[in-house]
Design a protein around this motif. Structure first.
Motif, PDB file in Angstrom:
ATOM      1  N   THR A 198      38.063  29.716  11.200  1.00 38.29           N
ATOM      2  CA  THR A 198      37.924  30.701  12.271  1.00 38.29           C
ATOM      3  C   THR A 198      38.674  30.270  13.524  1.00 38.29           C
ATOM      4  OG1 THR A 198      35.872  29.683  13.058  1.00 38.29           O
ATOM      5  CG2 THR A 198      35.677  31.440  11.411  1.00 38.29           C
ATOM      6  N   GLU A 199      39.181  31.248  14.252  1.00 44.01           N
ATOM      7  CA  GLU A 199      39.893  31.034  15.516  1.00 44.01           C
ATOM      8  C   GLU A 199      39.428  32.071  16.534  1.00 44.01           C
ATOM      9  OE1 GLU A 199      44.049  31.303  14.787  1.00 44.01           O
ATOM     10  OE2 GLU A 199      44.181  29.411  13.673  1.00 44.01           O
ATOM     11  N   GLY A 200      39.683  31.758  17.807  1.00 36.89           N
ATOM     12  CA  GLY A 200      39.423  32.742  18.854  1.00 36.89           C
ATOM     13  C   GLY A 200      38.227  32.468  19.726  1.00 36.89           C
ATOM     14  N   LYS A 234      40.869  35.220  12.049  1.00 41.57           N
ATOM     15  CA  LYS A 234      40.508  35.830  13.319  1.00 41.57           C
ATOM     16  C   LYS A 234      39.644  37.048  13.017  1.00 41.57           C
ATOM     17  CE  LYS A 234      44.648  34.188  15.713  1.00 41.57           C
ATOM     18  NZ  LYS A 234      45.839  34.539  16.536  1.00 41.57           N
TER      19      LYS A 234
END
Length: 506
Positions: A198-200, A234
């Motif tokens: 996961t990113e963000g 994302k």
């Protein structure tokens, strides 16, 4: 008229004749005994490693991998040890290790040795097929139509310290088994496992450079070598977790995740999914209770302990926020540490509470790593005016669970496992950043992900460290050994000779 009666045999002649008959009877018995022993040893051949370092002893995970091989694997040692220092130091160990793979595989592993300066034709064929040069020093792993090239220089960590003083380099750790077994596993499995990261929300960057102290590049490189492909996720820009995800990793978010992202992760876990959740102490992210129904809650606290601090005022007591895990379960994801020993440093860490599962939930939550009872945990983030010192009646005392596993695996048809929820939850993410991570933390993460993915045959293969053997003697002990060698042994030999002479004389 009968001839003269022969004189009776003397006692000496009778004894000699009896001995001759016994010898002629014993010879065929001895022959059949030797033949039987050789036959039994040929049918029930056993190998054992009695060396000090035991570099050739295969781990249980490698043995399981060899037993489950669906086809033949070829290991070709293309060795030119003169080309690099590592090759010259570990060539013999690598060759013996390859022989052990062959022996333990029951015929499923074929081993070949090609020396470029001696086996010209074989070396030329391999060089053309795999684009090698004559001074390469590699091990070729081949399965079906797939192959992988392993550099011998990467199979050991070399300590060049002694070379600075005119000595020779030495092997610091031997990593050949991990490299070879991982390559075999990757080729047999075919495509790599896809783990979405996961990113963000302020997570650690797995694509950073090795010089970035807060990056995850070192861990990322190790996972890539284990046939694990890391892909960005994302959740705010797409609908749910991709269908081809083998697992999802959440590595230390610093901000609260959007409600839609949390819902997407919960839906993925219900499929059921595979999750690796790493959470530093800090502001709430919304993921603290995502596994609460399965019996795992990440506490909103931070763990501390008392340490001795040496300052200008002398030796005083201080507060340290580094958490060290020293107690381990027998779960497959952590059982490997029994072979290597040691403790795992988690840095700043939060505690994990394991609760009974809700209802008739078959999912089982289990402790992986626990601290000693020297720690205490304070509510975090720390309220205004509060200090990190222990407060009786307000703070919780250790021991604390700092890593846990969630396993929903149940027996399926024909003894196989059916798809089920699997997760590993860790109360720290900073411990695996480039500036903090050490070999034991790397091993912990690699084995955790392999277990989450269901790759039990790849678990627990750690580098082997050479054992130093030395004898230290003082001057008195050296003198005793010298006198025993120069005087004691000749005197004992002379005494035995005199005893034999005396017996024969009498």
């Amino acid at each position: 008229m009968s001839g003269p009666t022969p004189p009776p045999l003397s006692a000496l002649r009778r004894e000699r004749r009896t001995q001759s008959i016994n010898q002629w009877i014993f010879l065929p018995i001895l022959f059949f005994l030797l033949a039987g022993v050789n036959y039994i040893s040929w049918r029930h051949y056993r190998r054992a490693d009695f060396s000090l370092n035991q570099f050739q002893q295969l781990s249980g995970q490698t043995l399981n991998l060899l037993k489950s091989l669906p086809g033949e694997v070829t290991l070709t040692a293309f060795l030119a040890p003169e080309a690099d220092t590592t090759g010259s130091l570990i060539q013999e160990d690598v060759q013996k290790l390859l022989d052990e793979y062959k022996y333990k595989s029951g015929g499923k592993v074929k081993v070949e040795l090609v020396q470029p300066y001696l086996d010209f034709q074989a070396a030329q064929k391999l060089a053309e097929k795999f684009k090698l040069t004559s001074n390469e020093n590699v091990v070729l792993v081949q399965y079906a139509e797939r192959s992988k090239i392993l550099k011998v220089a990467e199979m050991a960590e070399i300590d060049p310290g002694a070379m600075m003083t005119g000595g020779a380099a030495r092997v610091k750790s031997f990593q050949a088994e991990e490299k070879i077994s991982s390559a075999i596993s990757a080729l047999v499995q075919g495509k790599p496992a896809k783990v979405y990261v996961t990113e963000g929300s302020g997570e650690y960057n797995l694509n950073s450079s090795d010089k970035d102290p807060a990056g995850y590049s070192l861990l990322s490189a190790r996972l890539s070598s284990q046939n694990v492909e890391l892909l960005p996720l994302k959740l705010g820009e797409q609908e749910g977790v991709p269908a081809d995800a083998d697992a999802v990793m959440v590595a230390g978010p610093k901000f609260a995740l959007p409600t839609a992202s949390i819902a997407a992760l919960q839906a993925y876990l219900g499929q059921p999914g595979r999750l690796l959740l790493l959470m530093d102490p800090g502001a709430p992210t919304g993921l603290e209770k995502i596994l609460a129904e399965q019996g795992v809650v990440m506490d909103a606290d931070k763990i501390f302990r008392k340490v001795a601090v040496l300052s200008t005022a002398g030796l005083t007591q201080g507060v340290n926020e580094e958490t060290v895990g020293t107690r381990f379960s027998v779960h497959p994801a952590i059982r490997w540490i029994e072979n290597v020993g040691g403790s795992i440093r988690f840095g700043p860490c939060r505690s994990i509470t394991i609760q009974p599962a809700v209802g008739a939930n078959p999912v089982k939550a289990e402790m992986l790593v626990e601290t000693s009872d020297r720690y205490w945990a304070k509510a975090w983030p720390l309220a205004a005016g509060k200090k990190s010192d222990f407060v009786e009646g307000e703070d919780r005392k250790g021991p604390f669970t700092v890593a846990a596993a969630v396993d929903g695996t149940v027996p399926g048809d024909r003894g196989k496992e059916s798809p089920a929820l699997r997760a590993v939850v860790v109360g720290s993410a900073a411990a695996f950043a480039n500036q903090n991570i050490s070999p034991l933390e790397v091993d912990f993460m690699v084995n955790a992900i392999q277990w989450v993915l269901g790759r039990n045959e790849s678990l627990g293969i750690s580098p082997k460290t050479p054992k130093d053997f030395s004898v230290s003697m003082d001057e008195g002990q050296q003198r005793v050994i010298m006198l025993s060698t120069l005087l004691g042994i000749p005197a004992l030999t002379g005494l035995l000779g005199f005893f034999v002479w005396w017996r024969r004389r009498s």
